[in-house]
Design an enzyme around this catalytic site. Structure first.
Site, PDB file in Angstrom:
ATOM      1  CG  HIS A 208      11.759  11.952  -3.657  1.00 41.66           C
ATOM      2  ND1 HIS A 208      11.923  11.521  -4.841  1.00 41.66           N
ATOM      3  CD2 HIS A 208      10.810  11.751  -3.117  1.00 41.66           C
ATOM      4  CE1 HIS A 208      10.964  10.866  -4.890  1.00 41.66           C
ATOM      5  NE2 HIS A 208       9.999  10.982  -3.789  1.00 41.66           N
ATOM      6  CG  ASP A 242       2.571   3.516   1.565  1.00 35.53           C
ATOM      7  OD1 ASP A 242       2.540   2.318   2.407  1.00 35.53           O
ATOM      8  OD2 ASP A 242       1.313   3.698   1.108  1.00 35.53           O
ATOM      9  CG  LEU A 243      10.377   6.681   2.796  1.00 31.96           C
ATOM     10  CD1 LEU A 243      10.163   7.955   3.603  1.00 31.96           C
ATOM     11  CD2 LEU A 243      11.322   5.801   3.603  1.00 31.96           C
ATOM     12  CG  ASP A 244      10.512   9.156  -0.629  1.00 32.43           C
ATOM     13  OD1 ASP A 244      10.487  10.113   0.035  1.00 32.43           O
ATOM     14  OD2 ASP A 244      11.750   8.751  -0.374  1.00 32.43           O
ATOM     15  CD  GLU A 245       6.171   3.249  -2.549  1.00 35.99           C
ATOM     16  OE1 GLU A 245       4.883   2.698  -2.383  1.00 35.99           O
ATOM     17  OE2 GLU A 245       7.182   2.432  -2.372  1.00 35.99           O
TER      18      GLU A 245
END
Length: 299
Positions: A208, A242-245
């Site tokens: 991303h 944990d979204l995008d983490e």
């Protein structure tokens, strides 16, 4: 096309049939490297490459990636793994031995944006990504032609939040049928459920833009343009719930200025995304990544 790429894989397997990679994570203490080296020596193995890292010299965690060559490795495989258990127990190791003739099987998930998919397929075609791309899954039809031009099985599975469970059931079955080792989200614009992620822990790589945590949501490049950012970039990371983490694998940036339009930002952003994802995937298939807490050690 597929037979040409299969030639790359066959050549790699033949030239590396007696090579393995050992990955280790354990509490640091004296004697770890000595014990591993002695073990490999007792099995007539020669160490080709060794990389190690310790988080803290006093009470740290020790990480090791060691590549070795051993005569008749395929025949010795089970014995080697069984006997290494004694060394692993002594040092409380988390460990794995990967054998290079077992070329990893990769699945690529993609939506409408195809730049990362194209990069991966070109790297794969050239032999620079030594993996077997065995299928591509998409919730759109845009990439069918390019995927099928490589003679890779293409599965169009429409997806949205209302049918996510049914969609993932089909996807998970395909991943099981193809015995997938690595999943690459090459701009796959769907959120995976906790059940899906749990089924493939530390096996899913996502890409991303690196504006996050700024400019979350839709149209990040437009809002970045309005803010006048001077740097844009990309992040490849393992997927967690944990979204995008998840643990970061690789990042890079490129400089921009006031002359760049929103479209310029998107174009430059796509260029960075392609290279960052390709490097991250390459490190994964070369067994260079060890996950520790919420970070990766790249060896």
């Amino acid at each position: 096309m597929k037979s040409y790429i299969q030639d790359h894989i066959d050549t790699f397997q033949e030239s590396n049939e007696n090579k393995g990679r050992l990955l280790v994570k354990c509490p640091d203490q004296p004697g770890i490297v000595s014990a591993i080296s002695l073990f490999l020596g007792e099995h007539d193995a020669n160490i080709i490459e060794s990389n190690q890292y310790t988080t803290d010299p006093e009470n740290g965690i020790f990480f090791l990636r060691m590549e070795f060559e051993c005569p008749n490795l395929q025949e010795k495989r089970k014995k080697l793994e069984k006997q290494f258990l004694e060394v692993a127990y002594k040092f409380s190791m988390e460990w794995e031995i990967n054998f290079l003739y077992d070329v990893k099987k990769t699945a690529i998930f993609v939506s409408k944006e195809l730049h990362c998919l194209r990069e991966l397929l070109l790297e794969w075609q050239s032999g620079d990504l030594m993996t077997d791309v065995v299928l591509v899954i998409s919730n759109h039809e845009e990439c069918r032609e390019i995927v099928e031009s490589f003679n890779i099985p293409f599965y169009y599975i429409p997806a949205n939040k209302d049918i996510r469970k049914e969609v993932e059931a089909k996807q998970l079955q395909l991943l099981k049928d193809y015995e997938i080792d690595l999943i690459v989200l090459a701009r796959y614009m769907q959120i995976l459920t906790p059940e899906f992620v749990r089924a493939h822990q530390a096996q899913i790589i996502n890409i991303h833009h690196s504006f996050l945590p700024a400019f979350v949501g839709a149209n990040p490049h437009k809002r970045a343009f309005e803010r006048g950012v001077k740097l844009i970039g990309a992040t490849a990371h393992y997927v967690t719930n944990d979204l995008d983490e998840g643990p970061i694998i690789e990042q890079d940036i490129i400089r921009v200025d006031h002359r760049d339009t929103v479209e310029d930002l998107k174009k430059k952003g796509r260029s960075v995304e392609r290279s960052v994802l390709a490097r991250g995937v390459k490190w994964a298939i070369e067994d260079r990544l060890i996950v520790h807490e919420n970070k990766t050690i790249v060896l």
